[in-house]
Design a protein around this motif. Structure first.
Motif, PDB file in Angstrom:
ATOM      1  N   UNK A  42      -0.360  54.171 -38.888  1.00 27.39           N
ATOM      2  CA  UNK A  42      -1.413  53.452 -38.168  1.00 27.39           C
ATOM      3  C   UNK A  42      -1.448  51.981 -38.575  1.00 27.39           C
ATOM      4  N   UNK A  43      -1.354  51.717 -39.873  1.00 25.59           N
ATOM      5  CA  UNK A  43      -1.396  50.337 -40.368  1.00 25.59           C
ATOM      6  C   UNK A  43      -0.142  49.576 -39.937  1.00 25.59           C
ATOM      7  N   UNK A  44       1.025  50.207 -40.048  1.00 26.79           N
ATOM      8  CA  UNK A  44       2.274  49.540 -39.662  1.00 26.79           C
ATOM      9  C   UNK A  44       2.337  49.286 -38.153  1.00 26.79           C
ATOM     10  N   UNK A  45       1.730  50.167 -37.358  1.00 23.43           N
ATOM     11  CA  UNK A  45       1.713  49.959 -35.907  1.00 23.43           C
ATOM     12  C   UNK A  45       0.872  48.748 -35.513  1.00 23.43           C
ATOM     13  N   UNK A  46      -0.053  48.355 -36.378  1.00 27.14           N
ATOM     14  CA  UNK A  46      -0.880  47.188 -36.095  1.00 27.14           C
ATOM     15  C   UNK A  46      -0.109  45.880 -36.248  1.00 27.14           C
ATOM     16  N   UNK A  47       1.027  45.928 -36.964  1.00 31.14           N
ATOM     17  CA  UNK A  47       1.833  44.727 -37.156  1.00 31.14           C
ATOM     18  C   UNK A  47       2.637  44.477 -35.881  1.00 31.14           C
ATOM     19  N   UNK A  48       2.527  43.288 -35.373  1.00 31.71           N
ATOM     20  CA  UNK A  48       3.198  42.904 -34.138  1.00 31.71           C
ATOM     21  C   UNK A  48       4.710  42.847 -34.336  1.00 31.71           C
ATOM     22  N   UNK A  49       5.460  43.308 -33.345  1.00 32.39           N
ATOM     23  CA  UNK A  49       6.933  43.270 -33.378  1.00 32.39           C
ATOM     24  C   UNK A  49       7.439  41.846 -33.587  1.00 32.39           C
ATOM     25  N   UNK A  50       6.778  40.889 -32.973  1.00 28.22           N
ATOM     26  CA  UNK A  50       7.192  39.481 -33.103  1.00 28.22           C
ATOM     27  C   UNK A  50       7.073  38.989 -34.544  1.00 28.22           C
ATOM     28  N   UNK A  51       6.134  39.543 -35.293  1.00 25.91           N
ATOM     29  CA  UNK A  51       5.970  39.158 -36.693  1.00 25.91           C
ATOM     30  C   UNK A  51       7.230  39.475 -37.477  1.00 25.91           C
ATOM     31  N   UNK A  52       7.780  40.676 -37.239  1.00 26.92           N
ATOM     32  CA  UNK A  52       9.013  41.061 -37.924  1.00 26.92           C
ATOM     33  C   UNK A  52      10.161  40.117 -37.568  1.00 26.92           C
ATOM     34  N   UNK A  53      10.296  39.813 -36.300  1.00 18.98           N
ATOM     35  CA  UNK A  53      11.385  38.940 -35.847  1.00 18.98           C
ATOM     36  C   UNK A  53      11.205  37.532 -36.407  1.00 18.98           C
ATOM     37  N   UNK A  54       9.976  37.039 -36.427  1.00 23.50           N
ATOM     38  CA  UNK A  54       9.706  35.694 -36.960  1.00 23.50           C
ATOM     39  C   UNK A  54      10.004  35.607 -38.460  1.00 23.50           C
ATOM     40  N   UNK A  55       9.807  36.704 -39.181  1.00 19.87           N
ATOM     41  CA  UNK A  55      10.111  36.724 -40.613  1.00 19.87           C
ATOM     42  C   UNK A  55      11.615  36.838 -40.841  1.00 19.87           C
ATOM     43  N   UNK A  56      12.269  37.629 -40.009  1.00 20.82           N
ATOM     44  CA  UNK A  56      13.700  37.872 -40.180  1.00 20.82           C
ATOM     45  C   UNK A  56      14.560  36.669 -39.798  1.00 20.82           C
ATOM     46  N   UNK A  57      14.154  35.930 -38.801  1.00 20.04           N
ATOM     47  CA  UNK A  57      14.961  34.807 -38.294  1.00 20.04           C
ATOM     48  C   UNK A  57      15.370  33.812 -39.396  1.00 20.04           C
TER      49      UNK A  57
ATOM     50  N   UNK B 178      -3.293  48.534 -46.161  1.00 22.01           N
ATOM     51  CA  UNK B 178      -3.380  47.283 -45.389  1.00 22.01           C
ATOM     52  C   UNK B 178      -2.928  46.080 -46.229  1.00 22.01           C
ATOM     53  N   UNK B 179      -3.427  45.988 -47.449  1.00 22.79           N
ATOM     54  CA  UNK B 179      -3.033  44.878 -48.320  1.00 22.79           C
ATOM     55  C   UNK B 179      -1.557  44.962 -48.686  1.00 22.79           C
ATOM     56  N   UNK B 180      -1.089  46.164 -48.977  1.00 24.93           N
ATOM     57  CA  UNK B 180       0.309  46.361 -49.361  1.00 24.93           C
ATOM     58  C   UNK B 180       1.242  45.934 -48.234  1.00 24.93           C
ATOM     59  N   UNK B 181       0.951  46.394 -47.023  1.00 25.24           N
ATOM     60  CA  UNK B 181       1.784  46.050 -45.860  1.00 25.24           C
ATOM     61  C   UNK B 181       1.776  44.544 -45.624  1.00 25.24           C
ATOM     62  N   UNK B 182       0.596  43.947 -45.642  1.00 19.46           N
ATOM     63  CA  UNK B 182       0.506  42.496 -45.427  1.00 19.46           C
ATOM     64  C   UNK B 182       1.312  41.720 -46.463  1.00 19.46           C
TER      65      UNK B 182
END
Length: 150
Positions: free
Chosen positions: A94-109, A61-65
């Motif tokens: 399981x941990x990666x599935x908890x991360x919202x898809x929008x989070x990835x897009x917001x970071x990538x933009x 969890x900490x690593x992914x965050x």
């Protein structure tokens, strides 16, 4: 190198875990480096897990965050890093599935906007290909890259 007792190994590793989050693979590698006997390694690892010094799900969890928020990594790159740390696939998924898809897009933009300024391209198509390649290198999917570029 002086041989360490079981208690010394436990004390060193528990102090290490108290200062930062570590996974069981990292602890096992430390013990191998110190040439600790297999039986001692098993007992020390069991104690570390039972005393909650080592918890692979908590570590995950900490690593992914951290990798998503601070290193701006995508899901694929984080998955690969967790695989290299020998984190079980069911835990990491399981941990990666908890991360919202929008989070990835917001970071990538913002990453793509910054990269766009430095990319030399002869056409819009070439620019898009180079930006997608950049996003893939950071561990994002093609879909996330296209969504972020809109």
């Amino acid at each position: 190198m002086k041989e360490l007792t079981e208690e010394q190994v436990f004390q060193k590793l528990s102090a290490l875990c108290a200062s930062a989050e570590h996974c069981s693979y990292e602890m096992a590698e430390k013990m191998k480096k110190w040439q600790v006997a297999d039986g001692v390694q098993a007992r020390v690892m069991e104690r570390l897990v039972n005393d909650k010094f080592v918890d692979d799900e908590r570590y995950c969890r900490f690593f992914v965050r951290d990798k998503i928020r601070y290193n701006k990594w995508g899901r694929r790159k984080v998955e690969q890093a967790l695989y290299m740390k020998r984190i079980p696939a069911d835990v990491s998924a399981r941990v990666l599935d908890e991360v919202d898809h929008e989070t990835y897009v917001d970071i990538l933009r913002p990453l793509l906007q910054a990269k766009r300024k430095s990319v030399k391209a002869g056409s819009d198509y070439e620019l898009e290909c180079k930006l997608i390649k950049f996003a893939l290198g950071r561990g994002f999917s093609v879909e996330e890259a296209r969504e972020a570029m809109k």
